[in-house]
Write a protein that holds these residues in place. Structure first.
Motif, mmCIF file in Angstrom:
data_model
loop_
_atom_site.group_PDB
_atom_site.id
_atom_site.type_symbol
_atom_site.label_atom_id
_atom_site.label_comp_id
_atom_site.label_asym_id
_atom_site.label_seq_id
_atom_site.Cartn_x
_atom_site.Cartn_y
_atom_site.Cartn_z
ATOM 1 N N LEU A 194 0.806 -1.215 0.000
ATOM 2 C CA LEU A 194 0.000 0.000 0.000
ATOM 3 C C LEU A 194 0.844 1.271 0.000
ATOM 4 O O LEU A 194 0.340 2.353 -0.313
ATOM 5 C CB LEU A 194 -0.935 0.016 1.214
ATOM 6 N N GLY A 195 2.120 1.132 0.346
ATOM 7 C CA GLY A 195 3.007 2.289 0.339
ATOM 8 C C GLY A 195 3.519 2.661 -1.036
ATOM 9 O O GLY A 195 4.324 3.595 -1.163
ATOM 10 N N ILE A 201 -5.978 4.613 -3.585
ATOM 11 C CA ILE A 201 -6.429 3.615 -2.612
ATOM 12 C C ILE A 201 -7.918 3.821 -2.350
ATOM 13 O O ILE A 201 -8.332 4.891 -1.893
ATOM 14 C CB ILE A 201 -5.644 3.711 -1.287
ATOM 15 N N TYR A 214 -2.578 6.789 2.147
ATOM 16 C CA TYR A 214 -1.885 5.627 2.713
ATOM 17 C C TYR A 214 -1.868 5.691 4.235
ATOM 18 O O TYR A 214 -2.156 4.703 4.923
ATOM 19 C CB TYR A 214 -0.464 5.576 2.151
ATOM 20 N N THR A 217 -5.002 4.458 6.126
ATOM 21 C CA THR A 217 -5.437 3.069 6.099
ATOM 22 C C THR A 217 -5.199 2.427 7.453
ATOM 23 O O THR A 217 -4.221 2.706 8.137
ATOM 24 C CB THR A 217 -4.690 2.257 5.030
ATOM 25 N N TYR A 220 -1.768 0.725 7.763
ATOM 26 C CA TYR A 220 -0.640 1.580 8.149
ATOM 27 C C TYR A 220 -0.720 1.931 9.631
ATOM 28 O O TYR A 220 0.278 1.828 10.356
ATOM 29 C CB TYR A 220 -0.654 2.855 7.308
#
Length: 243
Positions: A194-195, A201, A214, A217, A220
């Motif tokens: 996801l980074g 996203i 990010y 989320t 994270y």
């Protein structure tokens, strides 16, 4: 981007009270746009990430059991109930691509083994040997490294399932190398993937599908919190059991 938008043909749905049409976000769903070449779907299990990804695969004419347009094998529960009720908007349309379902990849590997073809030819897109003769993670990366490329769309469902953190970084590098010519839509729980920089996203956890940063989320937030104070997190977690 090749795939610009997914639209929901709500008026054609026979019964919106049954699954998957009764998933929370589908009540308000009209369309989903793809402003970047790399898009992630995030959300808890059961929120419909795979349902939408599978429907997109269906409309791309990919095998919804996993594979591309010419992959002919079946597994249980792989049909897309949503597929005929969405419309894809392209600019331009591409026909090359692949739908990776982590849960059915074993069956895909068996399908390749069963093909009546010269081994050196049928395994060329998988590092030159059967996917069953590689570890799960190695087989994923063999597919990504040898089969992916060119003008194509790649739909990946939880590709991190068999990849170590180091291998997830390898996948990110592969995506980066292909991003100029290929489009990726990825359903994932991985805080590493996801980074990926400048990706879109979409969060599936609420009543509306919305883009989030990010850092917003839960993947994270929880990972950062755990790494900063694992003892505290575990203490809170285990205290719940004791109570």
């Amino acid at each position: 981007m090749y795939l610009q938008k997914v639209s929901y043909k709500r008026q054609q749905v026979p019964d919106s009270s049954i699954y998957p049409f009764n998933i929370a976000w589908m009540e308000n769903f009209q369309c989903l746009e793809f402003p970047s070449n790399v898009t992630f779907f995030v959300g808890e299990n059961g929120t419909g990430k795979l349902t939408l990804l599978e429907a997109i695969a269906d409309q791309c004419d990919f095998n919804t059991a996993g594979g591309g347009r010419n992959s002919y094998f079946e597994v249980d529960q792989a049909e897309s109930a949503l597929g005929e009720y969405i419309r894809l908007s392209w600019s331009p349309k591409v026909t090359k691509g692949f739908f990776l379902r982590a849960e059915t990849f074993y069956h895909y590997a068996s399908y390749i083994d069963a093909l009546e073809d010269i081994p050196s030819r049928k395994y060329a897109a998988y590092g030159g040997k059967s996917l069953h003769h590689q570890s799960h993670g190695e087989s994923f990366l063999s597919l990504f490294n040898n089969s992916f490329g060119g003008k194509a769309i790649y739909l990946l469902d939880e590709p991190e399932a068999s990849l170590s953190p180091v291998r997830q970084l390898s996948l990110m590098k592969i995506i980066k190398d292909l991003e100029d010519t290929a489009q990726f839509i990825i359903a994932t729980h991985s805080p590493i993937l996801l980074g990926y920089p400048n990706a879109t996203i979409y969060n599936f956890d609420n009543d509306d599908l919305e883009t989030i940063r990010y850092e917003e989320t839960i993947h994270y937030i929880l990972t950062k919190r755990f790494l900063q104070a694992p003892e505290l997190i575990l203490k809170e977690l285990f205290q719940e059991d004791e109570e």
